[in-house]
Design a protein around this motif. Structure first.
Motif, PDB file in Angstrom:
ATOM      1  N   ASP A   1       0.848  -1.187   0.000  1.00 12.01           N
ATOM      2  CA  ASP A   1       0.000   0.000   0.000  1.00 12.01           C
ATOM      3  C   ASP A   1       0.889   1.244   0.000  1.00 12.01           C
ATOM      4  O   ASP A   1       1.010   1.955   1.005  1.00 12.01           O
ATOM      5  N   VAL A   2       1.540   1.480  -1.121  1.00 10.48           N
ATOM      6  CA  VAL A   2       2.424   2.634  -1.275  1.00 10.48           C
ATOM      7  C   VAL A   2       2.085   3.323  -2.588  1.00 10.48           C
ATOM      8  O   VAL A   2       1.431   2.757  -3.453  1.00 10.48           O
ATOM      9  N   SER A   3       2.551   4.548  -2.733  1.00 10.10           N
ATOM     10  CA  SER A   3       2.242   5.322  -3.933  1.00 10.10           C
ATOM     11  C   SER A   3       3.117   4.877  -5.104  1.00 10.10           C
ATOM     12  O   SER A   3       4.110   4.161  -4.942  1.00 10.10           O
ATOM     13  N   GLU A   4       2.755   5.334  -6.310  1.00 15.49           N
ATOM     14  CA  GLU A   4       3.461   4.932  -7.521  1.00 15.49           C
ATOM     15  C   GLU A   4       4.927   5.376  -7.523  1.00 15.49           C
ATOM     16  O   GLU A   4       5.779   4.759  -8.157  1.00 15.49           O
ATOM     17  N   GLY A   5       5.238   6.441  -6.791  1.00 18.59           N
ATOM     18  CA  GLY A   5       6.610   6.940  -6.776  1.00 18.59           C
ATOM     19  C   GLY A   5       7.434   6.484  -5.590  1.00 18.59           C
ATOM     20  O   GLY A   5       8.548   6.983  -5.373  1.00 18.59           O
ATOM     21  N   PHE A   6       6.934   5.510  -4.832  1.00 13.81           N
ATOM     22  CA  PHE A   6       7.619   5.056  -3.625  1.00 13.81           C
ATOM     23  C   PHE A   6       8.873   4.256  -3.995  1.00 13.81           C
ATOM     24  O   PHE A   6       8.827   3.318  -4.787  1.00 13.81           O
ATOM     25  N   ILE A   7      10.006   4.638  -3.389  1.00 14.15           N
ATOM     26  CA  ILE A   7      11.288   3.973  -3.622  1.00 14.15           C
ATOM     27  C   ILE A   7      11.750   3.293  -2.331  1.00 14.15           C
ATOM     28  O   ILE A   7      11.821   3.921  -1.272  1.00 14.15           O
ATOM     29  N   ARG A   8      12.061   1.991  -2.431  1.00 16.98           N
ATOM     30  CA  ARG A   8      12.748   1.311  -1.329  1.00 16.98           C
ATOM     31  C   ARG A   8      14.205   1.171  -1.735  1.00 16.98           C
ATOM     32  O   ARG A   8      14.516   0.556  -2.749  1.00 16.98           O
ATOM     33  N   PHE A   9      15.086   1.750  -0.932  1.00 19.14           N
ATOM     34  CA  PHE A   9      16.510   1.808  -1.257  1.00 19.14           C
ATOM     35  C   PHE A   9      17.298   1.019  -0.216  1.00 19.14           C
ATOM     36  O   PHE A   9      17.179   1.257   0.987  1.00 19.14           O
ATOM     37  N   SER A  10      18.106   0.080  -0.682  1.00 19.65           N
ATOM     38  CA  SER A  10      18.945  -0.726   0.205  1.00 19.65           C
ATOM     39  C   SER A  10      20.405  -0.343  -0.005  1.00 19.65           C
ATOM     40  O   SER A  10      20.973  -0.578  -1.071  1.00 19.65           O
ATOM     41  N   ALA A  11      20.994   0.259   1.011  1.00 18.35           N
ATOM     42  CA  ALA A  11      22.378   0.711   0.894  1.00 18.35           C
ATOM     43  C   ALA A  11      23.341  -0.465   0.970  1.00 18.35           C
ATOM     44  O   ALA A  11      23.247  -1.312   1.858  1.00 18.35           O
ATOM     45  N   GLY A  12      24.285  -0.488   0.033  1.00 19.93           N
ATOM     46  CA  GLY A  12      25.296  -1.527   0.011  1.00 19.93           C
ATOM     47  C   GLY A  12      26.570  -1.082   0.705  1.00 19.93           C
ATOM     48  O   GLY A  12      26.545  -0.213   1.585  1.00 19.93           O
ATOM     49  N   ALA A  13      27.689  -1.668   0.276  1.00 17.35           N
ATOM     50  CA  ALA A  13      28.962  -1.422   0.946  1.00 17.35           C
ATOM     51  C   ALA A  13      29.905  -0.550   0.111  1.00 17.35           C
ATOM     52  O   ALA A  13      31.111  -0.538   0.336  1.00 17.35           O
ATOM     53  N   GLU A  14      29.349   0.195  -0.832  1.00 14.31           N
ATOM     54  CA  GLU A  14      30.179   1.091  -1.634  1.00 14.31           C
ATOM     55  C   GLU A  14      30.753   2.210  -0.757  1.00 14.31           C
ATOM     56  O   GLU A  14      30.324   2.428   0.381  1.00 14.31           O
ATOM     57  N   ASP A  15      31.706   2.955  -1.305  1.00 19.60           N
ATOM     58  CA  ASP A  15      32.185   4.141  -0.593  1.00 19.60           C
ATOM     59  C   ASP A  15      31.022   5.113  -0.440  1.00 19.60           C
ATOM     60  O   ASP A  15      30.314   5.407  -1.418  1.00 19.60           O
ATOM     61  N   PRO A  16      30.815   5.640   0.754  1.00 22.02           N
ATOM     62  CA  PRO A  16      29.631   6.474   0.994  1.00 22.02           C
ATOM     63  C   PRO A  16      29.551   7.702   0.092  1.00 22.02           C
ATOM     64  O   PRO A  16      28.469   8.046  -0.389  1.00 22.02           O
ATOM     65  N   ASP A  17      30.681   8.375  -0.139  1.00 18.39           N
ATOM     66  CA  ASP A  17      30.646   9.574  -0.983  1.00 18.39           C
ATOM     67  C   ASP A  17      30.198   9.232  -2.401  1.00 18.39           C
ATOM     68  O   ASP A  17      29.433   9.982  -3.022  1.00 18.39           O
ATOM     69  N   ASP A  18      30.658   8.095  -2.918  1.00 18.81           N
ATOM     70  CA  ASP A  18      30.278   7.679  -4.262  1.00 18.81           C
ATOM     71  C   ASP A  18      28.785   7.364  -4.332  1.00 18.81           C
ATOM     72  O   ASP A  18      28.094   7.747  -5.284  1.00 18.81           O
ATOM     73  N   LEU A  19      28.299   6.658  -3.339  1.00 21.30           N
ATOM     74  CA  LEU A  19      26.897   6.248  -3.339  1.00 21.30           C
ATOM     75  C   LEU A  19      25.979   7.456  -3.230  1.00 21.30           C
ATOM     76  O   LEU A  19      25.015   7.590  -4.000  1.00 21.30           O
ATOM     77  N   VAL A  20      26.270   8.347  -2.299  1.00 24.02           N
ATOM     78  CA  VAL A  20      25.428   9.538  -2.128  1.00 24.02           C
ATOM     79  C   VAL A  20      25.453  10.400  -3.380  1.00 24.02           C
ATOM     80  O   VAL A  20      24.411  10.887  -3.838  1.00 24.02           O
ATOM     81  N   ALA A  21      26.630  10.567  -3.959  1.00 24.85           N
ATOM     82  CA  ALA A  21      26.740  11.380  -5.173  1.00 24.85           C
ATOM     83  C   ALA A  21      25.919  10.777  -6.307  1.00 24.85           C
ATOM     84  O   ALA A  21      25.269  11.512  -7.074  1.00 24.85           O
ATOM     85  N   ASP A  22      25.936   9.468  -6.438  1.00 28.93           N
ATOM     86  CA  ASP A  22      25.177   8.812  -7.501  1.00 28.93           C
ATOM     87  C   ASP A  22      23.682   9.032  -7.323  1.00 28.93           C
ATOM     88  O   ASP A  22      22.963   9.320  -8.286  1.00 28.93           O
ATOM     89  N   VAL A  23      23.203   8.913  -6.095  1.00 26.32           N
ATOM     90  CA  VAL A  23      21.769   9.087  -5.833  1.00 26.32           C
ATOM     91  C   VAL A  23      21.353  10.534  -6.075  1.00 26.32           C
ATOM     92  O   VAL A  23      20.321  10.798  -6.713  1.00 26.32           O
ATOM     93  N   LEU A  24      22.150  11.478  -5.598  1.00 27.52           N
ATOM     94  CA  LEU A  24      21.793  12.885  -5.795  1.00 27.52           C
ATOM     95  C   LEU A  24      21.812  13.254  -7.279  1.00 27.52           C
ATOM     96  O   LEU A  24      20.946  13.997  -7.741  1.00 27.52           O
TER      97      LEU A  24
END
Length: 378
Positions: free
Chosen positions: A347-370
């Protein structure tokens, strides 16, 4: 208190379930592939037939038990072919026609199918949301209370101690789905639950390469009934899967620390953006569930959820990600995300995102998402 209860999570994860050292033998024995065992004369000993037990399961079950309840000798763990096999084993071994079970209305997306089957068997199913301990309102007369905290995918949290005490006062058993938290994040038996149940497919094993489930219980009679159900339906894991799972436990603390830190870093980076709504992560100090989560969780998990304005925007976001796999499930060392509504069960909206963070370098991961969010807005 035993030494196992005093050591740290990393040490425990590395050593859990290993047999006594024996000269010229491997520290972690390889998988035992056997449908039957030598069994002359009267039936005796732990291993008789491959559907009943297996030495590889035994090592893994001991390991998980040590993580779920350190230093507790009276705890038993049973492993299953999948998380749903473990869930089904508890539900169908404990409930019969005429019983009442309370399920979360915002739990795992397969629960509507579970509800249909329970109802077909003459079991009354009541539901209530996880947040606000709403299940308390429908507990009277229940045989079993099923808790999922944090809930999947909405990440609401309920007070396990409060709910367990209320359920036991009414004569009900309590099962907690501990998949999202893992034993390193939450120990349901210490919070009063009768069963800790989880899918080992997710962060527990962490590599997205096997299906596994387990049930941990302190009561020998309850354990025996779950074990009997496993034998009847044959919902057993393969020895290779069990061995891979045990091998993976050694890095659980390392993986969880990085993945959980990445989830928090991502949540903090998303908190002030005006192009998303409904950001949830129990580790955020301003998250609606943080106060309760901080009282009963030792780590807050690797999953973050948020909502983009439209389906099209969410799909553009997913397409723009370069370090994140578009895949279901969660808890792997490689970050994954999905537009959850595509399955139709939540029961979530069409734009709902479930994101599972992995073990990448945090700066790389955050930059990719932004960057993907910026691209999706164009």
């Amino acid at each position: 208190m035993t030494q196992s209860a005093q050591i740290g999570d990393g040490t425990r994860a590395v050593r859990a379930g290993l047999p006594e050292a024996s000269k010229n033998e491997p520290t972690l024995p390889g998988p035992v592939f056997a449908a039957h065992f030598h069994l002359p004369g009267d039936v005796s000993g732990p291993y008789t037939y491959g559907r009943d037990d297996n030495p590889t399961w035994t090592h893994l079950e001991r390991a998980i038990g040590e993580l779920e309840a350190p230093g507790q000798e009276d705890v038993d763990t049973l492993v299953f072919a999948s998380g749903m096999a473990a869930i089904s084993a508890v539900l169908f071994s404990q409930l019969k026609a005429g019983d009442v079970v309370v399920l979360p209305s915002d739990g795992y997306q397969v629960f509507p199918l579970v509800r249909e089957q329970l109802t077909a068997f003459g079991i009354e199913v009541r539901t209530a949301p996880t947040g606000g301990d709403a299940q308390l309102d429908v507990l009277d007369g229940a045989k079993l209370l099923w808790i999922e905290t944090p809930s999947n995918p909405g990440l609401d949290v309920c007070d396990v101690r409060r709910l367990a005490e209320a359920a036991h006062a009414r004569g009900a058993l309590v099962a907690v789905d501990n998949t999202l938290a893992t034993p390193l994040g939450q120990r349901p038996l210490e919070l009063g639950a009768d069963f800790s149940v989880a899918s080992g497919t997710k962060q527990l094993t962490g590599h997205g390469d096997l299906l596994l489930g387990y049930v941990t219980c302190r009561d020998a009679e309850l354990t025996a009934s779950v074990r009997g159900w496993r034998k009847i339906v044959g919902a057993i894991p393969g020895p290779m899967e069990a061995w891979l799972a045990h091998r993976s436990l050694a890095t659980l603390q390392l993986r969880a620390e990085r993945q959980n830190a990445n989830a928090l870093a991502l949540a903090l980076a998303l908190r002030d953006r005006d192009d998303i709504e409904g950001l949830r992560y129990p580790g955020l100090p301003d998250d609606p569930s943080h106060k309760i989560a901080a009282q009963q969780m030792r780590r807050f998990g690797c999953v973050v959820s948020f909502t983009l304005p439209t389906r099209a925007r969410a799909e553009r976001f997913m397409e723009a990600l370069t370090l994140v796999d578009d895949a279901t499930s969660f808890g792997g060392v490689r970050s994954t995300a999905e537009r959850r509504r595509r399955w139709g069960g939540d029961d979530v909206s069409e734009g709902f995102i479930r994101f599972s963070a992995g073990a990448e370098d945090p700066d790389d991961l955050v930059a990719d998402v932004l960057h993907a969010l910026d691209e999706a807005a164009v």
